[in-house]
Design a protein around this motif. Structure first.
Motif, short mmCIF file in Angstrom:
data_model
loop_
_atom_site.label_atom_id
_atom_site.label_comp_id
_atom_site.label_asym_id
_atom_site.label_seq_id
_atom_site.Cartn_x
_atom_site.Cartn_y
_atom_site.Cartn_z
N ALA A 378 50.98 -4.10 98.17
CA ALA A 378 49.92 -4.95 97.63
C ALA A 378 48.67 -4.13 97.33
O ALA A 378 48.02 -4.30 96.28
N LEU A 379 48.34 -3.23 98.24
CA LEU A 379 47.16 -2.39 98.02
C LEU A 379 47.39 -1.40 96.88
O LEU A 379 46.50 -1.17 96.05
N LEU A 380 48.58 -0.83 96.81
CA LEU A 380 48.87 0.11 95.73
C LEU A 380 48.84 -0.58 94.38
O LEU A 380 48.46 0.01 93.36
N GLY A 381 49.25 -1.84 94.36
CA GLY A 381 49.28 -2.57 93.10
C GLY A 381 47.91 -2.87 92.52
O GLY A 381 47.78 -3.20 91.34
N THR A 382 46.88 -2.74 93.35
CA THR A 382 45.52 -3.00 92.85
C THR A 382 44.89 -1.75 92.23
O THR A 382 43.79 -1.83 91.68
N LEU A 383 45.57 -0.62 92.35
CA LEU A 383 45.00 0.63 91.87
C LEU A 383 45.26 0.84 90.38
O LEU A 383 46.26 0.37 89.83
N ARG A 384 44.35 1.55 89.75
CA ARG A 384 44.52 1.95 88.36
C ARG A 384 44.76 3.46 88.31
O ARG A 384 44.55 4.17 89.28
N ASP A 389 39.99 8.68 94.76
CA ASP A 389 40.69 8.82 96.04
C ASP A 389 40.16 7.85 97.08
O ASP A 389 40.92 7.35 97.92
N GLU A 390 38.85 7.59 97.05
CA GLU A 390 38.28 6.68 98.03
C GLU A 390 38.92 5.30 97.94
O GLU A 390 39.13 4.62 98.96
N ARG A 392 41.96 4.78 96.90
CA ARG A 392 43.37 4.91 97.23
C ARG A 392 43.62 5.03 98.74
O ARG A 392 44.74 4.76 99.21
N LEU A 393 42.59 5.46 99.49
CA LEU A 393 42.81 5.74 100.91
C LEU A 393 43.37 4.55 101.69
O LEU A 393 44.31 4.72 102.48
N PRO A 394 42.84 3.31 101.54
CA PRO A 394 43.45 2.19 102.30
C PRO A 394 44.93 2.00 101.99
O PRO A 394 45.72 1.73 102.89
N ALA A 395 45.31 2.16 100.73
CA ALA A 395 46.72 2.01 100.37
C ALA A 395 47.55 3.13 100.99
O ALA A 395 48.66 2.91 101.49
N TRP A 396 47.01 4.34 100.97
CA TRP A 396 47.75 5.46 101.56
C TRP A 396 47.90 5.27 103.07
O TRP A 396 48.96 5.56 103.64
N ARG A 397 46.85 4.79 103.73
CA ARG A 397 46.93 4.56 105.17
C ARG A 397 47.99 3.49 105.47
O ARG A 397 48.77 3.62 106.42
N ALA A 398 48.00 2.44 104.68
CA ALA A 398 48.99 1.39 104.88
C ALA A 398 50.41 1.91 104.65
O ALA A 398 51.35 1.57 105.37
N GLU A 399 50.54 2.77 103.65
CA GLU A 399 51.84 3.36 103.36
C GLU A 399 52.29 4.27 104.49
O GLU A 399 53.47 4.28 104.88
N ASP A 400 51.35 5.03 105.05
CA ASP A 400 51.67 5.90 106.18
C ASP A 400 52.13 5.08 107.39
O ASP A 400 53.07 5.46 108.10
N LEU A 401 51.46 3.95 107.63
CA LEU A 401 51.87 3.08 108.73
C LEU A 401 53.28 2.56 108.52
O LEU A 401 54.09 2.51 109.46
#
Length: 837
Positions: A378-384, A389-390, A392-401
């Motif tokens: 869901a977070l990645l889908g909001t990115l363009r 990078d700032e 993208r960080l929440p999406a990356w953290r969620a992906e890492d989890l």
């Protein structure tokens, strides 16, 4: 210690008992005691027996050793005491008779045989029996718990083996309708040569009716102890030894005393063997109160007691007789099982219980991993593409989890398999371990097949074959059923099986020229059913046959199976592909960007254009707006200008198309897909074409788009599982930009839809969301054009993108009114219900 505990256990049979010790008392100085003192001098034995001396004395009389002159062997004779002759119906007199009669009737190695019986001239009863030399259980138990710790395990096993023989003897008595009622260590003998005997059957009784000297306690009543003379209640007698009585026995409910009462006593003997003390320590009166009050005996939690024996003890000491082990035979079976290897099997069972607990944890881990993965998507889908990078960080953290959770899940699965193998080491024949491994392997086979991972599926299937005991035979046979109803009913069918040939799934004839009804057993796999009938369009109907499953057309509301409809000839124009109603699976192949979770969906039939809308087709739309006197609207529909100058503009009332740079074919740009359009412009074009062609054209939903590309077998690309860049218009394989859509291509789906893995990404009518929206029936809902959408769902590969990530399940999100260089669209339409019916 043990001796003191056991000394408190007295026999309650007649007379009074001491509330401190529970032992039988005879009032000092009574007539009976004076008679007892002179009994030996007045004894006259039958002529057959030679008196060889006093052995001992019990509550009912004297025991002497004798020589049987007739058969020339030494025996013991048990003689009723004088004091029990008056009154004639003295309870001890009756019990003495009962002991001789019952013992003589029980012909079993565990019962000391009675050889003869009768009455002396003075009226005293007697019987002779084999003399048993050895130790009582209480003596052996004391020795066991005084022994060095290193010796106790072997001694305990030997004593449990002896208790097994006791239980077998008691079980035999139960089978003959006899209940002992006074089982305790003092009444169990270990002979000098390994014999084991159950002694003292004096208060045994037949189960059919109470003994003649018993008066049952009235229903709901309780025995009463009067402290004044310590006599038993006059409303009923209590028979047995206090510390070993079952609750019904302690309460004086003689009608409820049965085999289960002996089972209770056997369990309390087992308690002493295991822990070295009685289960109800303390004075007899206190023990009686605890037992009669329904207190359960317990093995100490810290005692080193095998779990199977602890379970046996608990099963034998339920307060309600109906909930206990039913008889001595059942108790013996449990002991025998332990001695024969139940301990080993129970260790395996304990491992399996841990496996079951871990499986619950596994389910939680899977759910949590899916949730975290969805959050990350869901977070990645909001990115363009140009998001910093700032952002993208929440999406990356969620992906890492999510990835960390996946690692934990895989580790837990590996540990589960190791546990199951450990269970088999304890017990190679453990049905539970084999069954659980087979179940785990089967689920992994299914998951691997759903992912299209044939090698992994084969590995798990091999493990399944090793551990299956027949339960999964049909699954391993790999057969499923295809069951179709067709409209018209005289249609004929050919079933083609998809086989991978040079990395492409090619339909090869499996069964041809079939006539209805279509109910066919097929090996698990992917198939294409070609349906034909006179005057009808040929329909391509992909199916996926799963093991032990039926593929049919039952809709999600559970109503009658839907007939596969063949549209009348002429319903489809050139370049149109029909996708019939039915089930499909969308989402979840590994590596697909923002794919839906794997979801089985039902879609009604629809028609979809074979190719994306071209520049030439879109120019015709703009020109029609201009000729219709709508220049402002035409201007609003012009695609955005791109740096590659391949698109159109409106200038001075006419449409101008810029040529493709360096293209060898100046007209190629007109036959290439339109790009740089917004969703609103795509919808406007669909409405215009629908009015012009009298067909309800629209932009497809993203689920319709995915089904049109994947068919029924969850393939990653229109042709199969392997990414091959040269088969599509993709980065590095479109030297002059986009090629015309009418050029030959290998980018073609099971329904004949083209240019899905390459060419341009395509707008879909669905707002970007985490999961497909299903209606109340379970079918995919149609979209509402009025729905507010922050992002628009976009599907498909791009001529600017790498083929290895352009899977059909991948999804992308863009703002609905932001045109992009690589995004175009295609059209679809629903067929009118009246036409289908």
């Amino acid at each position: 210690m043990v001796e003191e505990d056991r000394r408190d256990a007295g026999t309650v049979a007649d007379g009074a008992f001491d509330d401190e010790s529970g032992t039988v008392l005879t009032p000092a100085g009574s007539e009976r005691s004076r008679m007892h003192a002179t009994s030996s001098a007045q004894r006259v034995l039958p002529e057959r027996y030679e008196d060889r001396g006093h052995v001992g004395r019990g509550g009912s009389g004297e025991v002497r050793r004798v020589y049987d002159r007739r058969v020339e062997r030494e025996l013991v004779i048990k003689i009723l005491g004088w004091e029990h002759l008056d009154p004639p119906r003295n309870p001890t007199y009756r019990r003495f008779q009962n002991e001789a009669r019952v013992t003589a009737a029980l012909e079993h190695p565990g019962v000391v045989p009675v050889h003869d019986r009768g009455a002396l001239a003075d009226g005293r009863l007697w019987f002779t029996m084999k003399e048993v030399r050895g130790e009582t259980f209480d003596e052996v138990i004391d020795a066991l718990h005084r022994a060095p710790p290193a010796e106790r395990s072997a001694r305990r096993r030997t004593l449990v083996e002896a208790l097994l023989r006791v239980a077998e003897t008691v079980g035999y008595a139960h089978s003959r309708g006899v209940v002992h009622r006074d089982l305790k260590p003092e009444n169990l003998m270990c002979g000098a040569f390994g014999e084991v005997y159950v002694m003292d059957w004096g208060i045994a009784r037949a189960m059919a009716a109470p003994a003649p000297d018993e008066t049952p306690v009235p229903a709901g009543g309780q025995p009463r102890i009067e402290d004044g003379d310590r006599a038993l209640t006059r409303s009923g007698e209590i028979f047995g030894t206090i510390h070993y009585m079952a609750p019904e026995q302690a309460r004086g409910h003689t009608e409820a005393v049965g085999p289960a009462s002996d089972v209770w006593a056997l369990a309390l003997v087992l308690h002493e063997i295991l822990v070295g003390r009685v289960a109800f320590p303390g004075p007899g009166l206190k023990a009686w109160a605890d037992i009669a009050g329904g207190k359960r005996p317990r093995l100490p939690a810290d005692a080193r007691v095998p779990s199977e024996l602890r379970e046996l003890f608990d099963a034998a000491t339920e307060v309600a007789p109906s909930e206990r082990l039913p008889d001595g035979r059942a108790f013996a079976e449990r002991l025998r099982a332990w001695l024969a290897g139940e301990a080993r099997r129970d260790r395996a069972a304990a491992v399996l219980r841990e496996v079951d607990a871990r499986q619950e944890r596994l389910a939680r881990l899977r759910d949590e991993e899916a949730r975290l993965r969805a959050d990350a998507q869901a977070l990645l889908g909001t990115l363009r593409d140009d998001s910093p990078d700032e952002a993208r960080l929440p999406a990356w953290r969620a992906e890492d989890l999510a990835n960390t959770q996946r690692d934990a899940l895989e580790e837990a699965e590996a540990e589960l398999l190791e546990l199951l193998r450990a269970a088999l080491q304890h017990d190679p024949e453990s049905e539970g371990a084999h069954a659980r491994i087979a179940t785990l392997a089967r689920s992994e086979v299914v998951a691997a097949e759903q992912r299209g991972d044939a090698r992994e599926a084969w590995r798990w299937e091999r493990l399944l074959k090793q551990h299956d005991t027949g339960r999964h035979a049909a699954f391993l046979a790999g057969l499923g059923t295809l069951k179709l109803a067709v409209d018209p009913p005289d249609a004929r069918a050919a079933v083609l099986r998809y086989e991978e040939v040079d990395r492409r799934l090619e339909p090869r004839t499996f069964r041809g020229n079939l006539s209805p009804p279509f109910e066919i057993a097929l090996p698990a796999g992917s198939y294409l059913v070609l349906l034909e009938a006179e005057g009808r369009e040929t329909v391509r109907y992909p199916v996926r046959i799963e093991r032990e499953a039926t593929w049919d057309t039952t809709p999600p509301d559970g109503s009658a199976p839907r007939r596969v409809w063949l549209p009348p000839a002429g319903t489809l124009d050139e370049g149109e592909c029909f996708v019939p109603a039915g089930w499909s699976v969308v989402g979840a192949p590994g590596g697909a960007s923002d794919a839906y979770p794997r979801t089985k969906v039902w879609l009604e039939g629809f028609v979809i254009r074979r190719d994306p809308v071209t520049v030439a087709e879109y120019v015709a739309f703009l020109e029609d707006l201009l000729t219709s006197g709508k220049p402002a609207e035409a201007a609003s529909m012009v695609p955005a200008s791109g740096t590659d100058r391949t698109y159109v503009r409106v200038d001075a009332g006419r449409v101008i198309v810029a040529p493709v740079d360096n293209s060898p074919d100046p007209e190629a740009g007109l036959r290439a897909p339109i790009r740089w359009v917004t969703f609103a412009q795509a919808e406007a074009y669909a409405r215009w074409l629908g009015e012009r062609a009298s067909k309800p054209w629209r932009v497809p939903t993203d689920v319709e788009w995915e089904k049109a590309g994947r068919g029924a077998d969850e393939r990653r690309y229109p042709w199969g599982a392997t990414p091959v860049a040269s088969w599509v218009v993709a980065r590095g394989h479109a030297p002059h930009g986009l090629r015309p859509v009418d050029e030959p291509t290998r980018d073609e789906s099971p329904y004949g839809v083209r240019h899905l893995a390459g060419c341009v990404r395509e707008l879909c009518a669905t707002p970007w969301r985490l999961r497909p929206v299903l209606d109340a029936r379970g079918a995919v809902s149609t979209y509402d054009p009025r729905e507010t959408r922050a992002f628009q769902s976009v599907r498909g590969g791009s001529y600017l993108g790498p083929i290895d990530v352009e899977m059909l399940a991948a999804r992308y999100a863009i703002p609905p009114n932001e045109p992009l260089r690589s995004v175009g669209f295609r059209l679809c339409r629903s067929l009118p219900k009246a036409l289908r019916e």
